[in-house]
Design a protein around this motif. Structure first.
Motif, mmCIF file in Angstrom:
data_model
loop_
_atom_site.group_PDB
_atom_site.id
_atom_site.type_symbol
_atom_site.label_atom_id
_atom_site.label_comp_id
_atom_site.label_asym_id
_atom_site.label_seq_id
_atom_site.Cartn_x
_atom_site.Cartn_y
_atom_site.Cartn_z
ATOM 1 N N SER A 1 0.832 -1.216 0.000
ATOM 2 C CA SER A 1 0.000 0.000 0.000
ATOM 3 C C SER A 1 0.861 1.259 0.000
ATOM 4 C CB SER A 1 -0.903 0.009 1.237
ATOM 5 O OG SER A 1 -0.134 0.361 2.389
ATOM 6 N N GLY A 2 2.135 1.085 0.350
ATOM 7 C CA GLY A 2 3.035 2.234 0.430
ATOM 8 C C GLY A 2 3.293 2.691 1.865
ATOM 9 N N ALA A 3 2.572 2.100 2.813
ATOM 10 C CA ALA A 3 2.762 2.481 4.222
ATOM 11 C C ALA A 3 4.021 1.816 4.780
ATOM 12 C CB ALA A 3 1.540 2.039 5.035
ATOM 13 N N GLY A 4 4.511 2.361 5.891
ATOM 14 C CA GLY A 4 5.655 1.769 6.578
ATOM 15 C C GLY A 4 5.171 0.687 7.535
ATOM 16 N N VAL A 5 6.011 -0.302 7.792
ATOM 17 C CA VAL A 5 5.627 -1.351 8.743
ATOM 18 C C VAL A 5 6.641 -1.436 9.879
ATOM 19 C CG1 VAL A 5 4.397 -2.779 7.060
ATOM 20 C CG2 VAL A 5 6.817 -3.158 7.433
ATOM 21 N N VAL A 6 6.135 -1.651 11.089
ATOM 22 C CA VAL A 6 6.998 -1.859 12.238
ATOM 23 C C VAL A 6 6.488 -3.073 13.025
ATOM 24 C CG1 VAL A 6 8.087 -0.824 14.273
ATOM 25 C CG2 VAL A 6 7.322 0.657 12.394
ATOM 26 N N PRO A 7 7.013 -4.285 12.717
ATOM 27 C CA PRO A 7 6.626 -5.452 13.523
ATOM 28 C C PRO A 7 7.207 -5.305 14.937
ATOM 29 C CG PRO A 7 7.654 -6.098 11.434
ATOM 30 C CD PRO A 7 7.931 -4.641 11.628
ATOM 31 N N VAL A 8 6.368 -5.533 15.942
ATOM 32 C CA VAL A 8 6.790 -5.297 17.326
ATOM 33 C C VAL A 8 7.103 -6.622 18.004
ATOM 34 C CG1 VAL A 8 6.064 -4.365 19.569
ATOM 35 C CG2 VAL A 8 5.337 -3.225 17.450
ATOM 36 N N SER A 9 8.349 -6.783 18.451
ATOM 37 C CA SER A 9 8.714 -8.020 19.139
ATOM 38 C C SER A 9 9.203 -7.770 20.556
ATOM 39 C CB SER A 9 9.792 -8.765 18.343
ATOM 40 O OG SER A 9 10.889 -7.918 18.142
ATOM 41 N N SER A 10 9.331 -6.496 20.936
ATOM 42 C CA SER A 10 9.698 -6.164 22.317
ATOM 43 C C SER A 10 9.130 -4.790 22.630
ATOM 44 C CB SER A 10 11.222 -6.146 22.474
ATOM 45 O OG SER A 10 11.764 -5.194 21.574
ATOM 46 N N CYS A 11 9.187 -4.389 23.913
ATOM 47 C CA CYS A 11 8.684 -3.063 24.285
ATOM 48 C C CYS A 11 9.374 -2.028 23.407
ATOM 49 C CB CYS A 11 8.984 -2.772 25.747
ATOM 50 S SG CYS A 11 7.941 -3.716 26.857
ATOM 51 N N LEU A 12 8.595 -1.142 22.834
ATOM 52 C CA LEU A 12 9.133 -0.258 21.807
ATOM 53 C C LEU A 12 8.540 1.138 21.935
ATOM 54 C CD1 LEU A 12 10.827 -0.441 19.142
ATOM 55 C CD2 LEU A 12 8.670 -0.874 17.954
ATOM 56 N N LYS A 13 9.430 2.130 21.865
ATOM 57 C CA LYS A 13 8.958 3.519 21.920
ATOM 58 C C LYS A 13 8.522 3.956 20.530
ATOM 59 C CE LYS A 13 11.059 6.097 25.082
ATOM 60 N NZ LYS A 13 10.094 6.467 26.088
#
Ligand SMILES: [Zn+2]
Ligand SMILES: [Zn+2]
Length: 243
Positions: free
Chosen positions: A110-122
């Motif tokens: 779609s053109g969006a960014g992805v951030v898979p979360v595998s730990s506590c993340l700011k």
């Protein structure tokens, strides 16, 4: 960094009940967070047309959104993502790293960014997501650190509220100000819910805002136990300076 609570506005865009007549209710959850820096959409409800229609009636443009957080893979939380990205793909989408490869590729396409979360993340100063938790359904929660305490936002809380709150400890030891979202307490007994309410009160919780799959009984118990109880439903705007 802590965010000035007086700046924060939460707007419920998708919930099982509607707080205003002209808005559409539906099984699922979505909540917009403004005033924490960038504008965040937490979950997208089940149906894109319902999400977008509710946003339009509330005067919110999809283009206002900078970040999308998806709590877990169920369709009543992720169903609206494609319709949203058609309106605005200039967003970063955060989701548990256990989501399928196919889903990740669809978002990227779609053109969006992805951030898979595998730990506590700011996500940004004062706003984080927890590490994913749960055996069957892996889920993340969002945490906003304010000068009055933590706002914890959950999608369905499938792993259990207590388990999610344990994960919040990796972000901040501060007291809990607000717990908002689906709490998955529909099958729980009054005794179990009262016990949970006492545990939450000990953690400093003053403003529970149960939505979606929390169940009528938990709403009744929390409403009775917490003077700061917040009514929910589509269209409900929660200004932190007013509570
Ligand atoms: Zn779910
Ligand atoms: Zn759900």
């Amino acid at each position: 960094m802590k965010i000035m609570s007086s700046k924060i506005l939460l707007t419920i865009l998708y919930d099982n009940i509607a707080a205003e007549n002209d808005l559409q209710a539906g099984w699922g959850f979505s909540c917009l967070v403004e005033g924490a820096g960038e504008t965040i959409l937490f979950d997208t409800g089940a149906r894109g047309e319902v999400l977008l229609s509710n946003m339009k009636k509330l005067g919110i443009s999809p283009r206002d959104i900078d970040i999308v957080v998806l709590s877990h893979f169920h369709g009543d939380h992720t169903g609206g993502i494609d319709a949203l990205l058609e309106e605005n793909h200039e967003v970063s989408v955060y989701f548990p790293s256990s989501f399928s490869r196919g889903f990740l590729e669809r978002i990227l396409a779609s053109g969006a960014g992805v951030v898979p979360v595998s730990s506590c993340l700011k996500i940004m100063p004062g706003v984080s997501v927890t590490t994913e938790t749960g055996d069957m359904t892996r889920e993340i929660a969002m945490v906003i650190e304010t000068d009055r305490g933590l706002i914890v936002m959950t999608g369905c809380a499938h792993p259990g509220v207590k388990s999610i709150l344990e994960k919040v400890e990796c972000i901040s030891p501060d007291k809990l100000l607000m717990l908002i979202g689906g709490l998955h307490l529909e099958a729980r007994s009054r005794f179990e819910i009262e016990l949970l309410a006492s545990t939450l009160a000990k953690k400093g919780l003053s403003h529970p805002a149960p939505c979606h799959c929390s169940g009528d009984l938990s709403k009744e118990v929390f409403r009775n136990q917490f003077p700061g109880y917040i009514e929910t439903g589509v269209g409900r705007k929660i200004r932190l300076k007013d509570i």
